[in-house]
Design an enzyme around this catalytic site. Structure first.
Site, short mmCIF file in Angstrom:
data_model
loop_
_atom_site.label_atom_id
_atom_site.label_comp_id
_atom_site.label_asym_id
_atom_site.label_seq_id
_atom_site.Cartn_x
_atom_site.Cartn_y
_atom_site.Cartn_z
N HIS A 1 -61.97 -23.84 -10.00
CA HIS A 1 -61.81 -23.04 -8.84
C HIS A 1 -63.12 -22.15 -8.34
O HIS A 1 -63.62 -22.05 -7.42
CB HIS A 1 -60.69 -22.05 -9.11
CG HIS A 1 -59.22 -22.69 -8.64
ND1 HIS A 1 -59.08 -23.34 -7.69
CD2 HIS A 1 -58.22 -22.66 -9.45
CE1 HIS A 1 -57.88 -23.87 -7.58
NE2 HIS A 1 -57.19 -23.49 -8.80
N HIS B 1 -59.61 -25.98 -15.47
CA HIS B 1 -59.14 -26.18 -13.98
C HIS B 1 -59.51 -24.73 -13.41
O HIS B 1 -59.92 -24.60 -12.36
CB HIS B 1 -57.59 -26.05 -14.07
CG HIS B 1 -56.87 -25.68 -13.04
ND1 HIS B 1 -56.52 -26.68 -11.99
CD2 HIS B 1 -56.69 -24.51 -12.35
CE1 HIS B 1 -56.00 -26.08 -10.83
NE2 HIS B 1 -55.83 -24.99 -11.16
N GLU B 2 -59.62 -23.60 -14.10
CA GLU B 2 -59.85 -22.26 -13.60
C GLU B 2 -61.20 -22.20 -13.11
O GLU B 2 -61.87 -21.49 -12.16
CB GLU B 2 -59.37 -21.16 -14.57
CG GLU B 2 -57.79 -21.23 -14.63
CD GLU B 2 -57.10 -20.94 -13.33
OE1 GLU B 2 -57.79 -20.49 -12.41
OE2 GLU B 2 -55.98 -21.51 -13.54
N GLU C 1 -55.62 -26.95 -5.40
CA GLU C 1 -54.80 -27.15 -6.83
C GLU C 1 -55.36 -28.50 -7.09
O GLU C 1 -55.76 -28.61 -8.25
CB GLU C 1 -53.54 -26.59 -6.75
CG GLU C 1 -52.99 -25.26 -6.70
CD GLU C 1 -53.80 -24.49 -7.75
OE1 GLU C 1 -53.96 -24.92 -8.93
OE2 GLU C 1 -54.39 -23.53 -7.44
#
Length: 299
Positions: free
Chosen positions: A138, A134-135, A200
């Site tokens: 980003h 997930h990071e 997100e």
């Protein structure tokens, strides 16, 4: 859809800025406020990663790190970055029992990811992989750039709102100037939060693709929310303005997906990931060096 929503919200923010600027000082006043705000945020963009990591008390994992769990964690992050087609980021650890993580850096070549010791201690290796994917999403989506642009425009709106009472009476009148001064920053903040929530959801979807199994991230988000309620992230509490950077709100365990939340509801995020898992075949990460099964929490 998430990218389109972000574009629409940015357009709304820009339109709000232009309208307020024109009401207060015409085109010259609008240009001056935007220039000052852009200069302030440009400095933050080039230096934000160092500032944020220092404020959160993060320490970098180096090749000299010998702790087996941390070495495995660093290798897994490098494998995930390779799967995503990204340069290996710098990896940091934050000493706090609260499970959480965030990414920073102005571009993929200068990216850094950070995880708390609580994250490694509470989650399985698979779940940690979902969080770090997930990071990395980003980083790949250049969300730090998006949020910098958003902050620039929102900052300019805030400056214009402060000017309203002194320079806006001639055009907007006293009542109009007061309304601009109060309402404009609130409206800009709401749009800024909406953009953050949209990013997100996008990172959840891309992160699930990177790690190969949406359920890993779904399970991790549920554990992180419970952990946030049970422990305090001291560094985040000291710097609440950084809360939006984390994968889950580090200030409390409230998950309401409302106008004033910087994060989407965990329930909504988990539901989206479970739908995603139902629409695709689950894949393992054996080829990238990650274990298919994990015995339990690393800690």
């Amino acid at each position: 859809m998430g990218t389109a929503k972000t574009f629409i919200l940015l357009a709304m923010l820009t339109g709000l800025f232009m309208a307020i600027g024109y009401l207060i000082g015409g085109i010259p006043g609008m240009a001056i406020a935007f220039t000052v705000a852009a200069a302030m945020n440009a400095f933050s963009y080039w230096n934000a990663d160092k500032i944020v990591l220092k404020m959160q008390g993060a320490r970098e994992l180096t090749p000299e790190t010998t702790t087996p769990m941390l070495r495995t964690f660093a290798n897994d992050v490098a494998s995930l970055a390779e799967r995503a087609g990204l340069p290996a980021p710098k990896i940091y650890i934050i000493e706090t029992p609260q499970p959480n993580a965030f990414a920073t850096g102005r571009n993929p070549q200068n990216a850094a990811v950070a995880a708390t010791t609580g994250l490694l201690g509470m989650l399985t290796r698979e779940e940690v992989a979902g969080v770090m994917a997930h990071e990395l999403a980003h980083v790949q989506n250049r969300d730090t750039l998006t949020m910098t642009i958003t902050a620039t425009i929102a900052g300019a709106i805030g400056m214009l709102a402060n000017f309203a009472l002194f320079f806006g009476r001639e055009r907007a009148g006293l009542i109009g100037s007061l309304a601009i001064m109060i309402i404009a920053p609130i409206a800009a903040g709401l749009v800024q939060m909406a953009i953050s929530r949209s990013r997100e959801y996008e990172a959840d979807a891309r992160g699930a693709e990177i790690c190969g199994n949406p359920l890993w991230l779904a399970s991790a988000l549920e554990k992180i929310e419970r952990g946030a309620r049970a422990s305090v992230n001291v560094q985040a509490e000291r710097n609440p303005a950084m809360a939006h950077m984390y994968i889950s709100n580090p200030l409390n365990g409230q998950g309401a997906d409302n106008l004033f939340s910087t994060h989407p509801s965990t329930t909504n995020r988990v539901a989206a990931l479970r739908r995603m898992a139902g629409e695709q075949m689950n894949t393992s990460l054996d080829e990238s060096g990650l274990a298919r099964r994990a015995a339990g929490p690393w800690g």
